[in-house]
Motif scaffolding. Structure first.
Motif, short mmCIF file in Angstrom:
data_model
loop_
_atom_site.label_atom_id
_atom_site.label_comp_id
_atom_site.label_asym_id
_atom_site.label_seq_id
_atom_site.Cartn_x
_atom_site.Cartn_y
_atom_site.Cartn_z
N UNK A 15 0.84 -1.19 0.00
CA UNK A 15 0.00 0.00 0.00
C UNK A 15 0.88 1.25 0.00
N UNK A 16 0.27 2.44 0.06
CA UNK A 16 1.01 3.66 -0.18
C UNK A 16 0.51 4.79 0.71
N UNK A 17 1.32 5.82 0.80
CA UNK A 17 0.98 7.05 1.51
C UNK A 17 0.72 8.14 0.49
N UNK A 18 -0.43 8.80 0.60
CA UNK A 18 -0.74 9.92 -0.28
C UNK A 18 -0.05 11.17 0.26
N UNK A 19 0.82 11.76 -0.55
CA UNK A 19 1.60 12.93 -0.15
C UNK A 19 0.89 14.23 -0.49
N UNK A 20 0.28 14.29 -1.66
CA UNK A 20 -0.40 15.52 -2.08
C UNK A 20 -1.46 15.21 -3.11
N UNK A 72 -4.77 1.64 -0.34
CA UNK A 72 -4.43 0.93 -1.58
C UNK A 72 -5.22 1.42 -2.78
N UNK A 73 -6.20 2.30 -2.56
CA UNK A 73 -7.00 2.83 -3.65
C UNK A 73 -7.22 4.31 -3.39
N UNK A 74 -7.06 5.15 -4.43
CA UNK A 74 -7.26 6.58 -4.26
C UNK A 74 -7.76 7.16 -5.57
N UNK A 75 -8.67 8.11 -5.49
CA UNK A 75 -9.19 8.78 -6.68
C UNK A 75 -8.21 9.85 -7.16
N UNK A 76 -8.06 9.92 -8.48
CA UNK A 76 -7.23 10.95 -9.10
C UNK A 76 -8.18 11.91 -9.82
N UNK A 77 -8.21 13.19 -9.40
CA UNK A 77 -9.22 14.12 -9.96
C UNK A 77 -8.99 14.39 -11.44
N UNK A 78 -10.06 14.70 -12.18
CA UNK A 78 -9.92 15.02 -13.61
C UNK A 78 -8.94 16.17 -13.83
N UNK A 79 -8.07 16.01 -14.82
CA UNK A 79 -7.07 17.02 -15.15
C UNK A 79 -6.23 17.39 -13.93
N UNK A 80 -6.07 16.44 -13.01
CA UNK A 80 -5.32 16.71 -11.80
C UNK A 80 -4.26 15.64 -11.58
N UNK A 81 -3.68 15.65 -10.37
CA UNK A 81 -2.64 14.67 -10.07
C UNK A 81 -2.58 14.42 -8.57
N UNK A 82 -2.05 13.27 -8.22
CA UNK A 82 -1.72 12.96 -6.83
C UNK A 82 -0.27 12.50 -6.80
N UNK A 83 0.37 12.67 -5.65
CA UNK A 83 1.72 12.16 -5.43
C UNK A 83 1.65 11.18 -4.28
N UNK A 84 2.22 9.99 -4.48
CA UNK A 84 2.24 8.97 -3.44
C UNK A 84 3.67 8.51 -3.21
N UNK A 85 3.89 7.91 -2.05
CA UNK A 85 5.15 7.20 -1.78
C UNK A 85 4.81 5.81 -1.30
N UNK A 86 5.62 4.85 -1.73
CA UNK A 86 5.39 3.46 -1.34
C UNK A 86 6.72 2.79 -1.08
N UNK A 87 6.71 1.89 -0.08
CA UNK A 87 7.90 1.09 0.22
C UNK A 87 7.62 -0.35 -0.23
N UNK A 88 8.61 -0.96 -0.84
CA UNK A 88 8.46 -2.32 -1.37
C UNK A 88 9.06 -3.28 -0.35
N UNK A 89 8.18 -4.01 0.33
CA UNK A 89 8.58 -4.87 1.44
C UNK A 89 8.32 -6.33 1.15
N UNK A 90 9.22 -7.17 1.62
CA UNK A 90 9.01 -8.61 1.80
C UNK A 90 8.95 -9.45 0.52
N UNK A 91 8.23 -8.98 -0.50
CA UNK A 91 7.87 -9.89 -1.58
C UNK A 91 8.35 -9.40 -2.94
N UNK A 92 9.34 -10.09 -3.54
CA UNK A 92 9.68 -9.79 -4.93
C UNK A 92 8.68 -10.44 -5.86
N UNK A 93 8.71 -10.03 -7.11
CA UNK A 93 7.85 -10.67 -8.10
C UNK A 93 7.19 -9.66 -9.01
#
Length: 521
Positions: free
Chosen positions: A458-463, A476-497
């Motif tokens: 999952x991720x953290x919504x920054x802006x 794990x789910x977030x809406x992205x507004x029309x003609x807009x943007x969001x910034x997220x950060x995520x850490x990749x833990x435990x599971x490759x693939x």
């Protein structure tokens, strides 16, 4: 809750599928509403069926995006659905039956088949798990194992995705690249980490180009990971809880429409597969409601007029500070665990309010979801928590890479793209390395809302549109507004693939808005 920031990685490599042995099933004697958070298990299917299944088969799909056959029993795609069905409340809310882990193991069977089921006061052809439109809830704890014998009795291939869960995306775990062919049986095996967050998740099919059809047809159910009580004050531990699973269907004749789905078409909204059920609560009583949109496409803006929702978890992740909301916008795939306190004696409608997804999107009308009846001896309202669970904060973490993910669509709104490309399971679109943090900018270059979702971590919504966001916890789910943007950060833990990210409006995912993410060791 283990703080993920300082936790060393533990990699789970799934074992070869095994034939499942015997198990002990217990049936709930009271499948109805008012029950505490600790419950008795109800079986998904009789033990005899599980013991009779002895062969497994799954293959990596090598087909093109439109190579799946259309179900022979599907209605003509050109037929418009009937008007939405409405009704006065006639019965109490029924929480789904449950299959519960015992001794750290949840072992069960899921049979997928097209079947006629009672729904909204009539018998309707639906796509079912174990012959039910609202299948049993899978209930487990952090650190548990889950083994599922999965039987496909459809005319099409399918598979199983455990939405939002931090678990391996490889082998016979949460591997959406598997294709379980018609008539075949497969053994899924999941080893969940001790750090799995308590809250509400769900399960549904994820075969590319068929996800929307199969989910809209009825194939979705709830997963509950126990453990929220540890953050509750003593007075709120073991309170009555309810699953509020939001599922909708478009009806053509006596069958649920699965082909040529239109998001704005008339659709009947149900709670736990019921039409306008009655939810009972005492004045002042505090209950835990698990609000979950487990449909394919549409949005809900849920409100209980005169009553405030107090959010304790979002997308299966407990918040660090309980916050209040008069209404909650819940896109397809999203969940909120909320505390609700009974209003003064009387009847109130649990509603979804009008919601517009943009000038190129859809206008969803108001509808009644359930009727809340507050009655009985009043209770003194409990003091609600403010501070809740510890959460990670990636704001000060070093960023190993930055990516831009652009959602676009053609002028007709029939083809959808990520960074100008349609989904191809043979192509790796994004890469990450275990134990690193990446920052992604998700840009919506269209005139309608898109819902961003990523598997495995999952991720953290920054802006949102440049406005910094308060970190109450990951999602794990977030809406992205029309003609807009969001910034997220995520850490990749435990599971490759190999895993995926996509728009969780499944019509859009099936029409190309999905990409492959490769996580390397």
């Amino acid at each position: 809750m283990t703080n993920r920031t300082n936790r060393p990685p533990t990699v789970h490599q799934p074992s070869v599928p095994e034939v499942l042995g015997s198990s002990r099933w217990e049936f709930s004697l009271n499948p109805h509403a008012h029950r505490p958070a600790t419950v008795v298990a109800a079986a998904l299917v009789p033990l005899a069926l599980a013991l009779a299944l002895a062969s497994g088969c799954a293959t990596e799909s090598r087909r093109g995006p439109h190579a799946h056959s259309t179900p022979s029993s599907a209605p003509p795609s050109s037929v418009s659905p009937s008007p939405a069905i409405t009704a006065q409340t006639t019965s109490d809310l029924r929480d789904p039956a449950e299959a519960v882990s015992r001794g750290g193991l949840l072992r069960t069977t899921i049979v997928v088949e097209r079947k006629k089921v009672p729904l909204a006061g009539r018998d309707v052809w639906a796509l079912t798990y174990n012959g039910r439109y609202m299948p049993p809830t899978l209930r487990l704890r952090p650190g548990d194992h889950m083994e599922i014998t999965f039987v496909n009795k459809l005319d099409n291939q399918t598979n199983l995705h455990v939405h939002g869960m931090h678990v391996s995306p490889a082998g016979n775990s949460d591997n959406v690249f598997l294709a379980i062919e018609p008539g075949k049986t497969y053994r899924y095996s999941y080893a969940f980490p001790d750090s799995l967050e308590p809250g509400t998740y769900w399960y549904h099919p994820h075969p590319h180009t068929l996800s929307a059809a199969q989910t809209a047809g009825g194939m979705s159910g709830i997963i509950v990971v126990d453990g929220l009580d540890q953050y509750m004050p003593a007075s709120l531990r073991g309170i009555t809880e309810h699953v509020i699973a939001l599922k909708d269907f478009q009806l053509v004749g006596d069958r649920i429409k699965t082909q040529d789905l239109k998001m704005g078409a008339p659709t009947t909204r149900t709670v736990n597969g019921q039409l306008n059920p009655r939810i009972r609560i005492r004045p002042g009583e505090t209950q835990l409601w698990r609000l979950a949109n487990i449909g394919a496409n549409i949005f809900y803006k849920v409100a209980l007029p005169g009553t405030t929702f107090h959010v304790v978890a979002r997308d299966g992740y407990p918040v660090n500070e309980v916050y209040a909301a008069d209404a909650l916008v819940i896109p397809a795939g999203a969940r909120y665990d909320v505390l609700v306190q009974g209003p003064e004696a009387g009847v109130t409608e649990l509603q979804t309010l009008p919601y517009n997804t943009g000038k190129a999107g859809n206008q969803f009308p108001r509808a009644t979801l359930a009727t809340v009846r507050s009655e009985g001896a009043p209770m003194r309202p409990a003091a609600l928590p403010t501070a809740f669970a510890p959460v990670d904060d990636l704001a000060k973490e070093p960023v190993a890479g930055r990516r831009t993910i652009a959602f676009t669509e053609n002028a007709d709104g029939t083809l959808f793209y990520i960074n100008g490309k349609q989904f191809d399971h043979n192509r790796v679109d994004f890469r990450a390395r275990l134990n690193t943090v990446q920052e992604w900018t998700i840009r919506n270059d269209s005139d309608e809302v898109h819902s961003f979702h990523v598997h495995t971590n999952d991720f953290q919504v920054m802006s949102v549109n440049g406005k910094p966001q308060v970190n109450r916890g990951f999602q794990d789910t977030v809406d992205v507004p029309p003609r807009g943007n969001i910034v997220i950060r995520t850490r990749f833990l435990d599971y490759p693939g190999r895993t995926v990210l996509h728009c969780h409006i499944l019509n859009h995912e099936d029409a190309g808005m999905m990409a492959v993410l490769q996580i390397d060791e």
